[in-house]
Motif scaffolding. Structure first.
Motif, PDB file in Angstrom:
ATOM      1  N   GLN A  41      18.303  29.678  32.743  1.00  0.00           N
ATOM      2  CA  GLN A  41      17.620  29.340  33.720  1.00  0.00           C
ATOM      3  C   GLN A  41      17.062  27.726  33.963  1.00  0.00           C
ATOM      4  OE1 GLN A  41      14.973  32.888  34.800  1.00  0.00           O
ATOM      5  NE2 GLN A  41      15.718  33.184  32.663  1.00  0.00           N
ATOM      6  N   ARG A  42      18.124  27.047  34.030  1.00  0.00           N
ATOM      7  CA  ARG A  42      17.823  25.584  34.042  1.00  0.00           C
ATOM      8  C   ARG A  42      18.495  25.011  35.430  1.00  0.00           C
ATOM      9  NH1 ARG A  42      14.544  27.064  30.652  1.00  0.00           N
ATOM     10  NH2 ARG A  42      14.559  26.313  28.774  1.00  0.00           N
ATOM     11  N   PRO A  43      17.849  24.345  36.091  1.00  0.00           N
ATOM     12  CA  PRO A  43      18.471  23.770  37.321  1.00  0.00           C
ATOM     13  C   PRO A  43      19.826  22.737  37.010  1.00  0.00           C
ATOM     14  CG  PRO A  43      16.312  22.679  37.064  1.00  0.00           C
ATOM     15  CD  PRO A  43      16.469  23.768  35.937  1.00  0.00           C
ATOM     16  N   ASP A  44      20.848  22.568  37.884  1.00  0.00           N
ATOM     17  CA  ASP A  44      21.603  21.787  37.892  1.00  0.00           C
ATOM     18  C   ASP A  44      22.417  21.576  36.545  1.00  0.00           C
ATOM     19  OD1 ASP A  44      20.487  20.915  40.399  1.00  0.00           O
ATOM     20  OD2 ASP A  44      19.188  19.554  39.561  1.00  0.00           O
ATOM     21  N   MET A  45      22.590  22.757  35.910  1.00  0.00           N
ATOM     22  CA  MET A  45      23.399  23.016  34.722  1.00  0.00           C
ATOM     23  C   MET A  45      24.877  23.224  35.027  1.00  0.00           C
ATOM     24  SD  MET A  45      21.444  21.896  31.928  1.00  0.00           S
ATOM     25  CE  MET A  45      20.424  20.907  33.168  1.00  0.00           C
ATOM     26  N   VAL A  46      25.813  22.449  34.575  1.00  0.00           N
ATOM     27  CA  VAL A  46      27.318  22.810  34.921  1.00  0.00           C
ATOM     28  C   VAL A  46      28.103  22.877  33.437  1.00  0.00           C
ATOM     29  CG1 VAL A  46      29.566  21.754  35.739  1.00  0.00           C
ATOM     30  CG2 VAL A  46      27.204  21.325  36.881  1.00  0.00           C
ATOM     31  N   LEU A  51      22.993  21.167  28.696  1.00  0.00           N
ATOM     32  CA  LEU A  51      21.657  21.628  27.945  1.00  0.00           C
ATOM     33  C   LEU A  51      21.158  20.957  26.868  1.00  0.00           C
ATOM     34  CD1 LEU A  51      22.845  25.619  27.783  1.00  0.00           C
ATOM     35  CD2 LEU A  51      21.094  24.505  29.473  1.00  0.00           C
ATOM     36  N   THR A  52      19.867  20.988  26.475  1.00  0.00           N
ATOM     37  CA  THR A  52      19.563  20.342  25.285  1.00  0.00           C
ATOM     38  C   THR A  52      19.838  20.891  24.101  1.00  0.00           C
ATOM     39  OG1 THR A  52      17.616  21.643  25.205  1.00  0.00           O
ATOM     40  CG2 THR A  52      17.187  19.658  26.613  1.00  0.00           C
ATOM     41  N   ILE A  87      34.985  28.431  39.678  1.00  0.00           N
ATOM     42  CA  ILE A  87      34.908  28.670  40.839  1.00  0.00           C
ATOM     43  C   ILE A  87      33.431  28.467  41.308  1.00  0.00           C
ATOM     44  CG2 ILE A  87      34.689  30.805  42.592  1.00  0.00           C
ATOM     45  CD1 ILE A  87      37.331  31.496  41.481  1.00  0.00           C
ATOM     46  N   VAL A  88      32.697  29.018  40.374  1.00  0.00           N
ATOM     47  CA  VAL A  88      31.061  28.725  40.264  1.00  0.00           C
ATOM     48  C   VAL A  88      30.650  27.837  39.481  1.00  0.00           C
ATOM     49  CG1 VAL A  88      28.757  30.030  39.969  1.00  0.00           C
ATOM     50  CG2 VAL A  88      30.623  31.359  40.987  1.00  0.00           C
ATOM     51  N   ARG A  89      30.336  26.540  39.873  1.00  0.00           N
ATOM     52  CA  ARG A  89      29.744  25.498  38.778  1.00  0.00           C
ATOM     53  C   ARG A  89      28.526  25.651  38.110  1.00  0.00           C
ATOM     54  NH1 ARG A  89      34.567  22.199  38.452  1.00  0.00           N
ATOM     55  NH2 ARG A  89      35.325  21.945  40.328  1.00  0.00           N
ATOM     56  N   GLN A  90      27.941  26.389  38.602  1.00  0.00           N
ATOM     57  CA  GLN A  90      26.442  26.707  37.783  1.00  0.00           C
ATOM     58  C   GLN A  90      26.833  27.286  36.528  1.00  0.00           C
ATOM     59  OE1 GLN A  90      23.702  29.942  39.243  1.00  0.00           O
ATOM     60  NE2 GLN A  90      22.152  28.315  38.797  1.00  0.00           N
TER      61      GLN A  90
END
Length: 134
Positions: A41-46, A51-52, A87-90
């Motif tokens: 649940q972090r925005p803009d993670m691919v 991630l940290t 397909i899903v980049r998130q």
């Protein structure tokens, strides 16, 4: 600062199970394989590397507890995990219960046959069993 939003395709293809410390834990709507998806649940993670280091550690921990719960509920022989994102980049991680002789064994689940969706009642019952196993 942007806020976390679940990818539209992930929302359409899955059922919510639980919110963990980092991840939204979901059930893939394909009953051929008991199949969980963890979405940090972090925005803009691919990528995992987006991630940290602390979130990477938390994701690994949550993947482990999800896999243990899935194995406990299904009694499967093998757990497959993967993070493809073609397909899903998130950023999301697949945790899939497999058994010799299941549809597509021993190959991957992606691209094999047609999806067989859960009824809402069956999806809710399976999600409840996973929550209890966590």
């Amino acid at each position: 600062m942007t806020t976390f939003q679940l990818d539209k395709k992930l929302a359409e293809d899955t059922f919510a199970i639980a919110r963990l410390g980092l991840c939204d834990l979901r059930l893939m709507n394909d009953r051929r394989w008991p199949w969980l998806i963890l979405v940090p649940q972090r925005p803009d993670m691919v990528e995992l590397t987006d991630l940290t280091p602390l979130d990477q550690t938390m994701l690994t921990f949550e993947m482990g507890i999800a896999a243990q719960a899935l194995k406990s509920v299904t009694g499967c022989e093998k757990i497959n995990t993967g993070a493809l994102g073609n397909i899903v980049r998130q950023l999301h991680v697949h945790v899939i219960a497999r058994n010799s002789g299941d549809a597509g064994w021993p190959g991957p689940v992606w691209g094999y046959g047609a999806r067989e969706g859960y009824s809402l009642a069956d999806a809710e019952a399976f999600a409840g069993a996973i929550r209890d196993a966590l």
